[in-house]
Design an enzyme around this catalytic site. Structure first.
Site, mmCIF file in Angstrom:
data_model
loop_
_atom_site.group_PDB
_atom_site.id
_atom_site.type_symbol
_atom_site.label_atom_id
_atom_site.label_comp_id
_atom_site.label_asym_id
_atom_site.label_seq_id
_atom_site.Cartn_x
_atom_site.Cartn_y
_atom_site.Cartn_z
ATOM 1 N N HIS A 183 0.632 -1.565 0.216
ATOM 2 C CA HIS A 183 0.039 0.162 -0.137
ATOM 3 C C HIS A 183 0.805 1.131 -0.312
ATOM 4 O O HIS A 183 0.727 2.600 0.596
ATOM 5 C CB HIS A 183 -0.800 0.224 1.008
ATOM 6 C CG HIS A 183 -1.634 -1.303 1.363
ATOM 7 N ND1 HIS A 183 -3.144 -1.502 1.033
ATOM 8 C CD2 HIS A 183 -1.369 -2.450 2.292
ATOM 9 C CE1 HIS A 183 -3.421 -2.781 1.073
ATOM 10 N NE2 HIS A 183 -2.608 -3.250 2.028
ATOM 11 N N SER A 225 15.087 20.943 -15.322
ATOM 12 C CA SER A 225 13.686 22.178 -15.613
ATOM 13 C C SER A 225 14.706 22.665 -16.437
ATOM 14 O O SER A 225 16.024 23.628 -16.620
ATOM 15 C CB SER A 225 13.151 22.259 -14.284
ATOM 16 O OG SER A 225 12.669 23.678 -14.299
ATOM 17 N N LYS A 260 16.747 21.241 -10.254
ATOM 18 C CA LYS A 260 15.795 20.185 -10.944
ATOM 19 C C LYS A 260 16.613 19.235 -11.796
ATOM 20 O O LYS A 260 17.117 19.616 -12.477
ATOM 21 C CB LYS A 260 14.785 20.952 -11.772
ATOM 22 C CG LYS A 260 13.345 20.997 -10.935
ATOM 23 C CD LYS A 260 12.849 20.452 -10.090
ATOM 24 C CE LYS A 260 11.790 19.409 -10.292
ATOM 25 N NZ LYS A 260 11.255 19.728 -11.054
ATOM 26 N N GLU A 304 9.533 8.099 -16.516
ATOM 27 C CA GLU A 304 8.337 8.770 -17.006
ATOM 28 C C GLU A 304 7.699 8.975 -18.430
ATOM 29 O O GLU A 304 6.729 8.422 -18.812
ATOM 30 C CB GLU A 304 8.000 10.334 -16.756
ATOM 31 C CG GLU A 304 7.838 10.745 -15.288
ATOM 32 C CD GLU A 304 8.651 12.166 -15.442
ATOM 33 O OE1 GLU A 304 8.541 13.334 -13.683
ATOM 34 O OE2 GLU A 304 8.457 13.282 -16.306
#
Ligand code: ARG
Length: 448
Positions: free
Chosen positions: A138, A259, A265, A272
């Site tokens: 979970h 970024s 970043k 992704e």
């Protein structure tokens, strides 16, 4: 034949004249909108090699000495004798043959990519066997496990993907050629000989089935979708583990991006994209299933819609597997961060097992530990730090050896059954996958 066949000057002239392969009974060529809908040359030109191979084999059958494939180009090059190539053949059995030949070759390449992923997972799991991390259920910290145990969990998925992909081959390995348009071949063609020339193990049993069957495409697309889902789930885990909050892994610069706005970043774009592309693979499968649904038997032009999803899923899964291999081969595992994420509450189950070993039924033990948890919360201390007298106030079977529970390595070593997280059990998983790799090695050269 890198450019479109229709771009050849002679060819485009014949198209302008409406001289299709089937043009005999037509007074006028197709309208431009019909042509736009009908035309598949922009994507099916990549079948050129298998189409030539199929035609060469077929030409041997019809005793013509013909060495190139596309019938129209053939006729343009060698004259009207090229027109004999299509004797008894239809594009229906031809395209089904091409697609099977093409996919058989691609599957071998994809299997090689899967083996490379299995190989890197085994290598890492072997060298990083002592790294301990929280095992999550979970997405909550559950029990300590080995990082290698986590890696091997995905190795099992990719091994199954390999086995499933390989199991598609016997069905693809049936030759449609010689089925003609629908009824079969009237010219005494020897299909078994054709099959041997084209490296097919079997001849399709029924011509009506052979020209319309695209189950192998649907199955491949489903396979790619499921493999994409495995890559997507792995990506999601690694994305979470790469956050500053977790810091379990650091992605290599080769597989990260920055970024345009925030200089600090480092984004896991590759992961992704793997996650995102899984949706596209599912879409290719779902879309093609919709194409097949409700088609009458034998060939209908709807079946031309098989190629774009198939080509796309093959292309995408190859890129995805290659990128996933790169990510896995280059990420850094931060053993200290993994270990720091462990907390003693994750050994609450071990307290229950402690009581079980003293003869307490598990249900009762679970209940007793629940009481301990409440007690610890009241005292604002860890389970580990509850005083013996307090423990014994809840159950008399608690003793001094309670202190020995609180060791993560010892905890993991209890889990020694096949498939578990103990050192030897994970080692056995690695050995099993390695043996699997060895058995496939005859077919592939693994780049280390
Ligand atoms: N381009 C067609 C396809 O991919 C080839 C078969 C055409 N057959 C026909 N009867 N129109 O399916």
């Amino acid at each position: 034949m890198s450019e479109s066949i229709n771009s050849h000057p002679d060819c485009s002239r014949s198209v302008q004249n409406g001289m299709k392969m089937w043009g005999g009974r037509f007074a006028a060529g197709p309208s431009s909108s019909m042509d736009a809908l009908n035309k598949s040359i922009s994507f099916d030109q990549r079948l050129w090699q298998v189409d030539i191979d199929g035609s060469v084999a077929y030409a041997k059958e019809t005793d013509e000495d013909i060495h190139t494939a596309n019938e129209r180009r053939l006729t343009e090059i060698i004259g009207p004798v090229g027109g004999k190539l299509h004797t008894g053949r239809s594009r229906n059995d031809q395209v089904a043959t091409d697609l099977r030949m093409w996919l058989k070759d691609e599957i071998v390449i994809i299997e090689g990519l899967l083996v490379k992923i299995l190989d890197v997972l085994c290598n890492r799991a072997e060298t990083e066997l002592d790294i301990v991390m929280p095992g999550y259920t979970h997405l909550q910290r559950a029990q300590p496990v080995r990082w290698s145990h986590f890696l091997m969990s995905y190795a099992v998925s990719f091994k199954s993907d390999y086995v499933r992909l390989n199991s598609l081959l016997p069905e693809i390995d049936e030759l449609p050629l010689g089925s003609g348009a629908v009824a079969g071949n009237p010219l005494g063609i020897n299909r078994e000989y054709l099959a041997s020339l084209l490296a097919f193990s079997n001849v399709a049993l029924n011509s009506m089935h052979a020209v319309s069957d695209r189950d192998f495409v649907a199955q491949f697309l489903q396979w790619a979708a499921l493999t994409g889902i495995h890559l997507s789930r792995l990506s999601e885990d690694l994305i979470i583990y790469s956050t500053k909050e977790f810091r379990f892994i650091t992605m290599s610069d080769q597989y990260s991006s920055g970024s345009s706005l925030m200089p600090q970043k480092k984004n896991p774009d590759v992961l992704e994209l793997l996650r995102g592309k899984a949706g596209r693979l599912i879409g290719n499968h779902t879309g093609f299933m919709c194409t097949l649904k409700g088609l009458p038997s034998t060939y209908s032009k709807d079946l031309q819609e098989d190629k774009e999803p198939l080509f796309d899923s093959v292309d995408q899964i190859k890129i995805m597997l290659d990128a996933a291999h790169g990510v896995l081969a280059t990420l850094t595992i931060n053993a200290n961060a993994c270990r720091s994420a462990l907390s003693f509450d994750m050994l609450a189950t071990d307290v229950a097992y402690y009581l079980v070993r003293k003869g307490v039924p598990f249900r009762e033990a679970h209940h007793i530990v629940g009481k301990l948890v409440v007690l610890a919360e009241g005292k604002q201390c860890h389970l580990k730090d509850i005083a013996l007298k307090d423990l014994q106030s809840i159950d008399h079977r608690f003793a001094d050896d309670y202190a020995q529970i609180w060791d993560f390595e010892k905890s993991m070593e209890q889990y020694s059954a096949t498939g578990s997280t103990a050192h030897a059990a994970v080692w056995q998983q690695i050995a099993t996958i390695r043996e699997f790799i060895m058995n496939t090695k005859e077919r592939f050269t693994i780049e280390q």
